[in-house]
Design an enzyme around this catalytic site. Structure first.
Site, PDB file in Angstrom:
ATOM      1  N   SER A  52      22.422 -31.673  37.196  1.00 49.73           N
ATOM      2  CA  SER A  52      22.573 -33.067  36.802  1.00 49.73           C
ATOM      3  C   SER A  52      21.938 -33.997  37.848  1.00 49.73           C
ATOM      4  CB  SER A  52      24.067 -33.361  36.583  1.00 49.73           C
ATOM      5  OG  SER A  52      24.244 -34.548  35.866  1.00 49.73           O
ATOM      6  N   HIS A  61      27.055 -29.703  29.097  1.00 54.41           N
ATOM      7  CA  HIS A  61      26.356 -30.190  30.290  1.00 54.41           C
ATOM      8  C   HIS A  61      26.726 -29.397  31.542  1.00 54.41           C
ATOM      9  CE1 HIS A  61      24.328 -33.033  32.904  1.00 54.41           C
ATOM     10  NE2 HIS A  61      25.442 -33.250  33.575  1.00 54.41           N
TER      11      HIS A  61
END
Length: 273
Positions: free
Chosen positions: A103, A255
């Site tokens: 991320s 994610h």
């Protein structure tokens, strides 16, 4: 016999950086792990347990997150975070590094590769942040209001760790108390919210396309097909803009790849390096 781990703090760029180092004399390669926004080394615990059996591993708490210091003087820009990581690896005398960024950590890795192309032989980007613009001016100006950090704290309390985990994971059944407490721990003191307010002001946008095209380091991109935070279309665009990359898409995955798919990520990394 349990493998040694060195945990400690290193003063870099006028801030104390917390890190975990798992040395392995038989490995010539060191993996450097950089976590995402509102996260810490904790997010990599499953991946570390796999990597450390074969390689040297350094996992860093990017300031102001995790156990790293929260400092009013520190500039929380991606450029400065990248320089801080570079200086820490130099202070530890590390060579032959491969960076793994999840991320926001992926964006820090891209900044490092752009700044210092020779530092790493390869990089792995897990649902990497990409094409994010700078915070809008009204928000930056508002952040100077006294006690603005209390609004940040209120926003965090309102969304809550469990809700954030549910958004980040496709498989909600793996959410347990250990996971919730691990992510909550660094947010129990007010200093983190003051530092996050600084980050709203300091964070520049993600690297522009022209800069991405200059990165020649081989990059492996791994994405979840159900990523709500940084949807797959950003991974596909990043794969086009990087000159030397490949993209792997994991099905029924969100994610938080290091939480949901540590073994699949590990297998892909091994094949890549």
């Amino acid at each position: 016999m349990e493998q040694a781990v060195f945990t400690g703090y290193q003063p870099i760029n006028n801030i104390n950086i917390y890190y975990e180092f798992y040395p392995r004399q038989t490995s010539k390669k060191t993996f450097v792990l950089l976590h995402g926004f509102l996260s810490s080394t904790f997010t990599f615990r499953h991946l570390i347990s796999l990597l450390k059996k074969e390689y040297q591993v350094l996992s860093i708490d990017l300031p102001p997150f995790g156990k790293s210091a929260k400092c009013h003087q520190y500039v929380y820009s991606y450029k400065n975070l990248a320089q801080t990581v570079i200086k820490l690896t130099e202070s530890l005398g590390l060579k032959n590094m491969t960076f793994i960024g999840h991320s926001m950590g992926g964006q820090i890795v891209l900044n490092i590769l752009h700044m210092m192309p020779e530092i790493a032989d390869k990089a792995i980007l897990l649902c990497s942040s990409a094409y994010l613009k700078r915070s809008k001016l009204p928000l930056i100006i508002t952040s100077y209001i006294p006690y603005f950090h209390m609004f940040v704290k209120y926003w965090f309390a309102r969304t809550g760790v469990k809700k954030n985990l549910q958004d980040a994971l496709y498989n909600h059944s793996i959410i347990n108390d250990e996971m919730i407490n691990g992510y909550l721990q660094p947010f129990l003191q007010d200093e983190i919210f003051i530092a996050l307010t600084r980050m709203i002001r300091d964070r520049e946008g993600d690297l522009p396309t022209e800069a991405l095209k200059q990165i020649k380091t081989p990059c492996l991109l791994i994405w979840g097909d159900h990523d709500k935070s940084i949807p797959l279309k950003f991974g596909e665009q990043l794969n086009k803009d990087l000159t030397n990359s490949e993209l792997i898409v994991l099905k029924e995955t969100g994610h938080a790849l290091p939480e949901e798919r540590p073994f699949e990520v590990f297998e892909s990394i091994k094949r890549f390096v």
